[in-house]
Design a protein around this motif. Structure first.
Motif, PDB file in Angstrom:
ATOM      1  N   GLU A 189      26.011  44.443  40.421  1.00 34.52           N
ATOM      2  CA  GLU A 189      25.154  43.493  41.139  1.00 34.52           C
ATOM      3  C   GLU A 189      24.825  42.294  40.262  1.00 34.52           C
ATOM      4  N   GLN A 190      24.542  42.560  38.985  1.00 30.67           N
ATOM      5  CA  GLN A 190      24.324  41.479  38.018  1.00 30.67           C
ATOM      6  C   GLN A 190      25.673  41.111  37.407  1.00 30.67           C
ATOM      7  N   PRO A 191      26.148  39.894  37.604  1.00 31.96           N
ATOM      8  CA  PRO A 191      27.470  39.511  37.086  1.00 31.96           C
ATOM      9  C   PRO A 191      27.601  39.779  35.598  1.00 31.96           C
ATOM     10  N   PHE A 192      28.753  40.282  35.208  1.00 36.10           N
ATOM     11  CA  PHE A 192      29.000  40.607  33.808  1.00 36.10           C
ATOM     12  C   PHE A 192      30.341  39.984  33.414  1.00 36.10           C
ATOM     13  N   PRO A 193      30.345  38.724  32.962  1.00 34.32           N
ATOM     14  CA  PRO A 193      31.608  38.067  32.602  1.00 34.32           C
ATOM     15  C   PRO A 193      32.261  38.734  31.400  1.00 34.32           C
ATOM     16  N   PHE A 194      33.586  38.789  31.401  1.00 31.64           N
ATOM     17  CA  PHE A 194      34.291  39.402  30.281  1.00 31.64           C
ATOM     18  C   PHE A 194      35.648  38.751  30.065  1.00 31.64           C
ATOM     19  N   VAL A 195      36.139  38.886  28.843  1.00 31.42           N
ATOM     20  CA  VAL A 195      37.501  38.507  28.477  1.00 31.42           C
ATOM     21  C   VAL A 195      38.202  39.772  28.012  1.00 31.42           C
ATOM     22  N   PHE A 196      39.319  40.094  28.641  1.00 32.06           N
ATOM     23  CA  PHE A 196      40.071  41.294  28.286  1.00 32.06           C
ATOM     24  C   PHE A 196      41.391  40.845  27.655  1.00 32.06           C
ATOM     25  N   ALA A 197      41.561  41.105  26.360  1.00 33.83           N
ATOM     26  CA  ALA A 197      42.767  40.693  25.646  1.00 33.83           C
ATOM     27  C   ALA A 197      43.784  41.828  25.596  1.00 33.83           C
ATOM     28  N   LEU A 198      44.983  41.566  26.074  1.00 38.69           N
ATOM     29  CA  LEU A 198      46.071  42.547  26.044  1.00 38.69           C
ATOM     30  C   LEU A 198      47.136  42.071  25.056  1.00 38.69           C
ATOM     31  N   GLY A 199      46.755  41.914  23.813  1.00 42.04           N
ATOM     32  CA  GLY A 199      47.678  41.346  22.847  1.00 42.04           C
ATOM     33  C   GLY A 199      48.585  42.349  22.172  1.00 42.04           C
ATOM     34  N   GLY A 200      48.223  43.630  22.201  1.00 45.64           N
ATOM     35  CA  GLY A 200      49.020  44.635  21.507  1.00 45.64           C
ATOM     36  C   GLY A 200      50.318  44.951  22.216  1.00 45.64           C
ATOM     37  N   GLU A 201      51.252  45.520  21.470  1.00 44.64           N
ATOM     38  CA  GLU A 201      52.557  45.855  22.024  1.00 44.64           C
ATOM     39  C   GLU A 201      52.468  46.919  23.111  1.00 44.64           C
ATOM     40  N   LEU A 202      51.513  47.825  22.975  1.00 44.53           N
ATOM     41  CA  LEU A 202      51.378  48.922  23.926  1.00 44.53           C
ATOM     42  C   LEU A 202      50.475  48.573  25.101  1.00 44.53           C
ATOM     43  N   ALA A 203      49.716  47.484  24.984  1.00 39.97           N
ATOM     44  CA  ALA A 203      48.706  47.163  25.992  1.00 39.97           C
ATOM     45  C   ALA A 203      49.342  46.670  27.281  1.00 39.97           C
ATOM     46  N   SER A 204      48.938  47.277  28.380  1.00 38.06           N
ATOM     47  CA  SER A 204      49.446  46.837  29.679  1.00 38.06           C
ATOM     48  C   SER A 204      48.518  47.316  30.785  1.00 38.06           C
ATOM     49  N   LEU A 205      48.441  46.527  31.837  1.00 29.93           N
ATOM     50  CA  LEU A 205      47.706  46.874  33.039  1.00 29.93           C
ATOM     51  C   LEU A 205      48.574  46.504  34.231  1.00 29.93           C
ATOM     52  N   PRO A 206      48.349  47.132  35.389  1.00 30.77           N
ATOM     53  CA  PRO A 206      49.150  46.793  36.573  1.00 30.77           C
ATOM     54  C   PRO A 206      49.069  45.294  36.885  1.00 30.77           C
ATOM     55  N   ASP A 207      50.212  44.690  37.223  1.00 27.90           N
ATOM     56  CA  ASP A 207      50.247  43.258  37.540  1.00 27.90           C
ATOM     57  C   ASP A 207      49.289  42.915  38.674  1.00 27.90           C
ATOM     58  N   GLU A 208      49.197  43.823  39.652  1.00 25.56           N
ATOM     59  CA  GLU A 208      48.326  43.585  40.801  1.00 25.56           C
ATOM     60  C   GLU A 208      46.872  43.450  40.355  1.00 25.56           C
ATOM     61  N   LEU A 209      46.464  44.297  39.413  1.00 23.53           N
ATOM     62  CA  LEU A 209      45.090  44.253  38.909  1.00 23.53           C
ATOM     63  C   LEU A 209      44.841  42.956  38.140  1.00 23.53           C
ATOM     64  N   ILE A 210      45.791  42.569  37.292  1.00 23.74           N
ATOM     65  CA  ILE A 210      45.643  41.334  36.515  1.00 23.74           C
ATOM     66  C   ILE A 210      45.529  40.129  37.434  1.00 23.74           C
ATOM     67  N   LYS A 211      46.400  40.070  38.438  1.00 29.08           N
ATOM     68  CA  LYS A 211      46.376  38.935  39.366  1.00 29.08           C
ATOM     69  C   LYS A 211      45.068  38.896  40.148  1.00 29.08           C
ATOM     70  N   ARG A 212      44.578  40.070  40.552  1.00 29.90           N
ATOM     71  CA  ARG A 212      43.338  40.125  41.339  1.00 29.90           C
ATOM     72  C   ARG A 212      42.149  39.637  40.524  1.00 29.90           C
ATOM     73  N   VAL A 213      42.098  40.058  39.263  1.00 30.67           N
ATOM     74  CA  VAL A 213      40.973  39.647  38.416  1.00 30.67           C
ATOM     75  C   VAL A 213      41.076  38.173  38.060  1.00 30.67           C
ATOM     76  N   ASN A 214      42.281  37.732  37.679  1.00 28.42           N
ATOM     77  CA  ASN A 214      42.444  36.349  37.255  1.00 28.42           C
ATOM     78  C   ASN A 214      42.303  35.360  38.402  1.00 28.42           C
ATOM     79  N   ALA A 215      42.620  35.813  39.615  1.00 22.84           N
ATOM     80  CA  ALA A 215      42.501  34.921  40.772  1.00 22.84           C
ATOM     81  C   ALA A 215      41.057  34.516  41.012  1.00 22.84           C
ATOM     82  N   SER A 216      40.112  35.343  40.589  1.00 31.09           N
ATOM     83  CA  SER A 216      38.704  35.026  40.795  1.00 31.09           C
ATOM     84  C   SER A 216      38.250  33.879  39.898  1.00 31.09           C
TER      85      SER A 216
END
Length: 232
Positions: A189-216
């Motif tokens: 309810e209270q907005p919580f802005p964040f930056v999520f860095a996926l810089g590591g070689e193993l780091a990955s999230l579903p493309d759909e999730l990334i697009k949904r979050v970044n589209a906002s």
């Protein structure tokens, strides 16, 4: 260093288990090696023991290694090679300093002194700007920089969450927990802005999730390397 380069022979223990059909339990030798390295107690199983090392808080054995990372991605082979090498070296050079680890460094120095080896500390490696009074350098990525400027202006200082699992780890075995964290932050309810860095070689999230979050446009997930110090 005391955990992986002192007490246990990661080459001999898996071999001993592998030749025993009962203890092998249908596993390949590499699988046993991974489990021996994760347990780090001389066996291939966690024992519930409390690990004590001067300079750090006591912890249970299962807290010493992050199991959510999954297999150690070949790091165990480096441990095996290092354990062979460590028997023949004259000393160790480590990137730390007594001012950072006032208890652990003397402890390790004394530990290896008993083996006839010296321990040299060369301090942390950092860019010279880290030690000057120069103005901080903002992130070079425009998406990250503009987001931070907007978030600070709207929510104030110390209002942004920075998420990064570093360059060597990502919870590969529990991706649903990472997604749950993101969904929770998005629906607060209270907005919580964040930056999520996926810089590591193993780091990955579903493309759909990334697009949904970044589209906002409110909380960027960065599937690229970002400068941590610049963000902070």
């Amino acid at each position: 260093m005391p955990a992986h380069l002192t007490d246990y022979d990661f080459a001999a223990i898996p071999e001993e288990i592998y030749v025993d059909g009962t203890r092998r339990q249908g596993r390949f030798k590499d699988e046993i090696l991974e489990q021996v390295a994760l347990a780090c107690n001389g066996t291939d199983r966690l024992s519930g023991c409390v690990v004590q090392c001067p300079g750090i808080p006591d912890m249970y054995g299962y807290e010493r290694v992050v199991y959510a990372a999954g297999a150690l991605q070949g790091i165990t082979q480096l441990f095996v090679a290092a354990q062979k090498l460590i028997k023949h070296v004259d000393g160790h050079i480590v990137p730390t300093a007594t001012c950072f680890e006032p208890v652990t460094v003397p402890y390790c120095r004394e530990l290896y002194k008993k083996r006839g080896q010296e321990l040299f500390t060369v301090g942390m490696q950092a860019h010279e700007l880290c030690w000057t009074d120069a103005a901080p350098i903002p992130p070079t990525n425009e998406v990250v920089r503009s987001f931070l400027d907007r978030a600070v202006a709207q929510y104030g200082a110390r209002s942004i969450l920075y998420i990064s699992f570093g360059s060597l780890f990502f919870p590969l075995t529990t991706p649903e927990l990472v997604e749950a964290l993101i969904d929770t932050l998005l629906t607060l309810e209270q907005p919580f802005p964040f930056v999520f860095a996926l810089g590591g070689e193993l780091a990955s999230l579903p493309d759909e999730l990334i697009k949904r979050v970044n589209a906002s446009g409110k909380r960027p997930i960065c599937p690229f390397w970002v400068k941590q110090r610049a963000i902070l």
